[in-house]
Scaffold this active site. Structure first.
Site, PDB file in Angstrom:
ATOM      1  N   GLU A 283       2.952   4.831  -4.925  1.00 19.84           N
ATOM      2  CA  GLU A 283       2.911   5.326  -5.732  1.00 19.84           C
ATOM      3  C   GLU A 283       3.778   5.799  -5.738  1.00 19.84           C
ATOM      4  O   GLU A 283       4.386   6.132  -7.252  1.00 19.84           O
ATOM      5  CB  GLU A 283       1.477   6.608  -5.641  1.00 19.84           C
ATOM      6  CG  GLU A 283      -0.057   5.849  -5.685  1.00 19.84           C
ATOM      7  CD  GLU A 283      -0.061   5.109  -4.590  1.00 19.84           C
ATOM      8  OE1 GLU A 283      -1.344   4.354  -4.448  1.00 19.84           O
ATOM      9  OE2 GLU A 283       0.044   5.424  -3.645  1.00 19.84           O
TER      10      GLU A 283
ATOM     11  N   ASP B 139       1.028  -1.292  -0.146  1.00 22.00           N
ATOM     12  CA  ASP B 139      -0.094  -0.117  -0.019  1.00 22.00           C
ATOM     13  C   ASP B 139       0.520   1.201   0.098  1.00 22.00           C
ATOM     14  O   ASP B 139       1.817   1.336   0.165  1.00 22.00           O
ATOM     15  CB  ASP B 139      -0.957  -0.689   1.068  1.00 22.00           C
ATOM     16  CG  ASP B 139      -1.985   1.004   1.155  1.00 22.00           C
ATOM     17  OD1 ASP B 139      -2.078   1.224   0.456  1.00 22.00           O
ATOM     18  OD2 ASP B 139      -2.231   1.334   2.525  1.00 22.00           O
TER      19      ASP B 139
ATOM     20  N   ASP C   3      -8.583   3.065  -2.305  1.00 24.56           N
ATOM     21  CA  ASP C   3      -9.105   3.433  -1.896  1.00 24.56           C
ATOM     22  C   ASP C   3     -10.753   3.597  -1.790  1.00 24.56           C
ATOM     23  O   ASP C   3     -10.905   5.145  -2.834  1.00 24.56           O
ATOM     24  CB  ASP C   3      -8.630   4.743  -0.400  1.00 24.56           C
ATOM     25  CG  ASP C   3      -7.978   3.186   0.017  1.00 24.56           C
ATOM     26  OD1 ASP C   3      -7.899   2.701   0.048  1.00 24.56           O
ATOM     27  OD2 ASP C   3      -7.038   5.134   0.424  1.00 24.56           O
TER      28      ASP C   3
END
Length: 795
Positions: free
Chosen positions: A404, A401, A479
């Protein structure tokens, strides 16, 4: 990650609008795939690619001629003409049809302003290429972008970003400049990939109608062009270049339950009891960020999870697998052994240009350093800690997670643009290779599992990625929110991911942020079980989203749908095997299977699961029916056996608790009995027959856990047959391959309401049959020999 060795066919120069001379090179990967490179500066940069899986390609036989500044390249599939200086490019196929043609003043360069967070792409410079775009052209792919399946008419600024608002007009977690281009006139499609992992802009008729633009904000413009006869063949060719998924462990395809966060350890024991007591199938439970000690990666909270070995063993005994989240940021703490070990290794953490100390960012643990996952030694050390702290205690999968990467103290919410990466030893800045950070982390996690458990199938989830990420991980769509608008967006995102070459994907069932209500959760569960990845997940501070959290009525719907998922696992797994071998999506937009029908080129709210099941969910509140487009042919209602003619719209009844699903007539769908988890024995395989003039179906079996299938330990079946007015005949062949599944019985179910059955034989011997709802059922022992079934119709 490689430097691809292709067949060079052109090298020259061209001028852009600013008068600068650019180096141009054209290479062939195959007779129907070419790569164009145009330099940002005076000469081309180092030829490396994170996307391309192959290092070498067979030499392509090509005839090259040059005359008056025009170069012509002929292969067995294409004729390419390229003009240097005032650059132009045209591609025709072997029939003389123009498949690709640049516009006037095709190459251009503009200066821009420094990047800011989520700015308008008009303010950004870069090197661009214009192409003529036929009227009504449809565009598919681009991973997580946009609000519709067809991307035509819009402009997309691609920059992987952590933005939980999840609006359709903003940056998402995984955006890939690969697109498939199709016209309604059934002319052959082509695909394009801008192989530049920095900021890119793709414009499909937004700035100027009839023109498409590919623009790279930094670095060279590297454009791959693929020419095939259908979307299926394009995805096969694309995944030949970038790689395909490996077969996942079977437990990864069951139902998964997650929350931010289940803690302390007793909460996991409670969850396990609830699932097993309520007879709701579940294969996997998740450890979100609060299992760690102060969010320190590769630790366990000493109070809330004081005995991880014991907890994980207890869950394993009840048939539960587990996945633990891992974020990239490493907390700066001189008393934290992981941090101290990594800090002592030169080049482990990213530094900014001109600085010697690692960059200090901020995420969940507070101040952190970020590993440089482009460095093979960093990936090795990361994987080693993953093994000793997570895999050794018994965790089965890794969930990446915030990769990015997300960084809270940067105005762009990511790393500084001048952070320097190892990058094959090239040493490019983060601005130039931002998009690959998530994939490089997923590679570290995957390689770590392979090193620790060399015969096991890795299961890695990632939130961010780049072209080729499917080689290392599945991608969940981040999300999302418990709002009705999120559902159609999530459906479309799954389909776009599949059309980008990433077949193993899925969204959080029920939505992550905000509070779902009873109707919303039930509707989400109705279609969520038909995703490749089937997980419910919810955020801290939101209402519970376990299947029983909304009362008995919704619990019954959730149980029914999860049981359908478990029944369909043989068919779903076979679709995964196909994806691993051809790149085919598992959730397929209708245009993938039926590109000749222009009516469905823009339908993004229904899809095929594999090649035979069509799913058309309800995605709006209060609806009790919905229009469904059935492609040409005959279709059978999955629930009641009613038959419908295709190439038309129908109005499907869809009261809550019922999702419209149809099966292609002629399909033989392998199914299984309901189990509480995939580790339970399965002595029966169901073959559900949906008659048509020709019958076909496939089943692939292996142990579902190890890599023994790579050594030939599998069994493959190709079911074939036909139906006439008098009889149905079906052949179950002897398996191809030595694997034995433990099956004792074949259970047949015939879905044909309009023809009474007079008798059934198996290899000429009469077999007893009985009615089971709207279908006819019979059983035959599995002897691993050829089995010929005949059903005689008549009173």
């Amino acid at each position: 990650m490689t430097s691809p060795q292709l067949t060079p066919v052109f090298a020259g120069t061209a001028f852009t609008n600013d008068g600068a001379s650019r180096e141009v090179a054209l290479d062939l990967a195959t007779p129907s795939c070419l790569r164009l490179r145009v330099s940002r500066g005076a000469s081309l940069g180092t030829d490396v690619s994170y996307a391309i899986a192959k290092a070498e390609f067979p030499k392509v036989d090509a005839q090259v001629t040059e005359e008056d500044g025009l170069t012509t390249i002929k292969t067995g599939a294409l004729t390419v003409t390229l003009r240097d200086e005032s650059f132009s490019l045209q591609v025709k196929d072997q029939y003389g049809f123009v498949r690709y043609e640049t516009a006037e003043k095709a190459l251009f360069h503009t200066e821009g302003e420094p990047r800011k967070a989520n700015e308008d792409p008009d303010h950004l410079g870069g090197l661009g290429l214009r192409r003529l775009m036929p009227a009504a052209e449809r565009v598919y792919g681009l991973a997580e972008t946009g609000e519709s399946l067809d991307k035509a008419g819009r402009r997309y600024a691609l920059w992987n970003t952590d933005d939980p608002v999840h609006r359709p007009d903003q940056h998402f977690y995984c955006q890939i400049p690969f697109s498939i281009h199709l016209t309604p006139d059934a002319n052959p499609p082509h695909a394009a990939f801008l192989d530049n992992p920095g900021f890119t802009v793709l414009d499909f008729g937004y700035e100027k109608e009839g023109e498409a633009i590919w623009r790279a904000g930094t670095g060279d413009l590297v454009l791959w062009l693929l020419f095939e006869d259908s979307p299926k063949e394009l995805l096969r060719a694309w995944t030949d270049l970038t790689g395909r998924i490996n077969r996942p462990p079977m437990w990864a395809l069951g139902y998964h339950q997650c929350r931010w966060s289940y803690n302390p350890d007793e909460r996991f024991r409670e969850l396990a009891r609830e699932f097993r007591t309520r007879k709701i199938p579940c294969d996997c439970l998740y450890f979100d960020i609060d299992y760690m000690y102060g969010f320190r990666v590769f630790t366990w909270d000493p109070v809330q999870f004081s005995q991880p070995y014991k907890l994980l063993a207890e869950l394993k005994d009840q048939g539960f697998h587990t996945v633990a989240i891992v974020d990239p940021g490493v907390k700066i703490d001189p008393d934290y052994q992981v941090y101290k070990d990594f800090l002592e290794r030169d080049g482990f953490f990213l530094t900014r240009t001109g600085e010697t100390e690692p960059y200090v960012g901020e995420v969940w643990p507070g101040e952190v350093h970020f590993p440089d996952f482009t460095n093979p030694e960093v990936r090795r050390r990361w994987g080693a800690y993953q093994g000793t702290t997570l895999l050794d205690p018994g965790v089965d999968g890794i969930w990446n997670d915030m990769n990015e990467p997300s960084c809270w103290n940067d105005p762009r919410k990511t790393l500084p643009l001048d952070a320097t990466h190892h990058d094959f030893g090239v040493g490019r800045s983060h601005e130039e290779i931002h998009q690959i950070y998530g994939m490089a982390m997923a590679q570290a996690s995957c390689e770590g599992i392979e090193a620790e458990r060399p015969d096991a199938r890795p299961f890695v989830i990632t939130r961010s990625g780049w072209a080729g990420v499917q080689r290392y991980a599945m991608l969940w769509t981040g999300d999302n929110v418990s709002q009705w608008y999120s559902m159609p967006l999530d459906v479309m995102t799954n389909l776009s991911m599949g059309m980008t070459g990433i077949p193993f994907t899925g969204c959080d069932i029920g939505g992550f942020g905000n509070d779902a209500d009873r109707e919303m959760f039930a509707r989400w569960m109705e279609w969520g079980v038909f995703q490749p990845f089937c997980r419910a997940h919810s955020a801290m501070g939101t209402r519970d989203q376990e299947p029983w959290a909304f009362g008995p009525g919704v619990e019954r719907i959730a149980r029914k749908m999860i049981e359908i998922r478990m029944r369909l696992l043989p068919a779903i797994y076979t679709a995964f095997v196909e994806a691993s071998e051809t790149g085919a999506p598992i959730n397929r937009p209708l245009v993938y299977e039926f590109p000749e029908d222009a009516t469905l080129h823009r339908i993004g709210d229904q899809w095929m699961l594999g090649s035979d099941l069509l799913v058309a969910p309800v995605l709006t509140p209060g609806a009790e029916r919905r229009p469904v487009y059935l492609p040409a042919g005959e279709w059978v209602d999955f629930w009641n056996g009613e038959r419908h003619h295709g190439a038309r719209w129908i109005l499907a009844e869809a009261a809550i608790g019922h999702v419209p699903v149809y099966v292609r007539a002629g399909a033989v769908v392998p199914m299984a009995p309901v189990r509480q988890h995939t580790g339970e024995p399965c002595p029966e395989t169901y073959l559900d027959i949906y008659p048509g003039a020709k019958l076909s179906g496939r089943l692939v079996e292996d142990d579902g856990a190890t890599r023994a299938y790579e050594r030939g330990e599998e069994a493959r079946y190709a079911f074939t047959g036909e139906e006439t007015a008098e009889a149905l005949r079906l052949t179950i062949p002897a398996p191809q391959g030595p694997y034995r599944s433990g099956r004792e019985l074949w259970v047949f179910r015939l879905h044909r309401q309009d023809r009474p059955v007079a008798g059934v034989t198996a290899n000429g011997e009469n077999v007893a049959f009985s009615a089971e709802g709207p279908s006819i059922r019979w059983t035959v022992p599995d002897t691993r020999e050829v089995l010929a079934i005949e059903v005689r119709y008549g009173a």
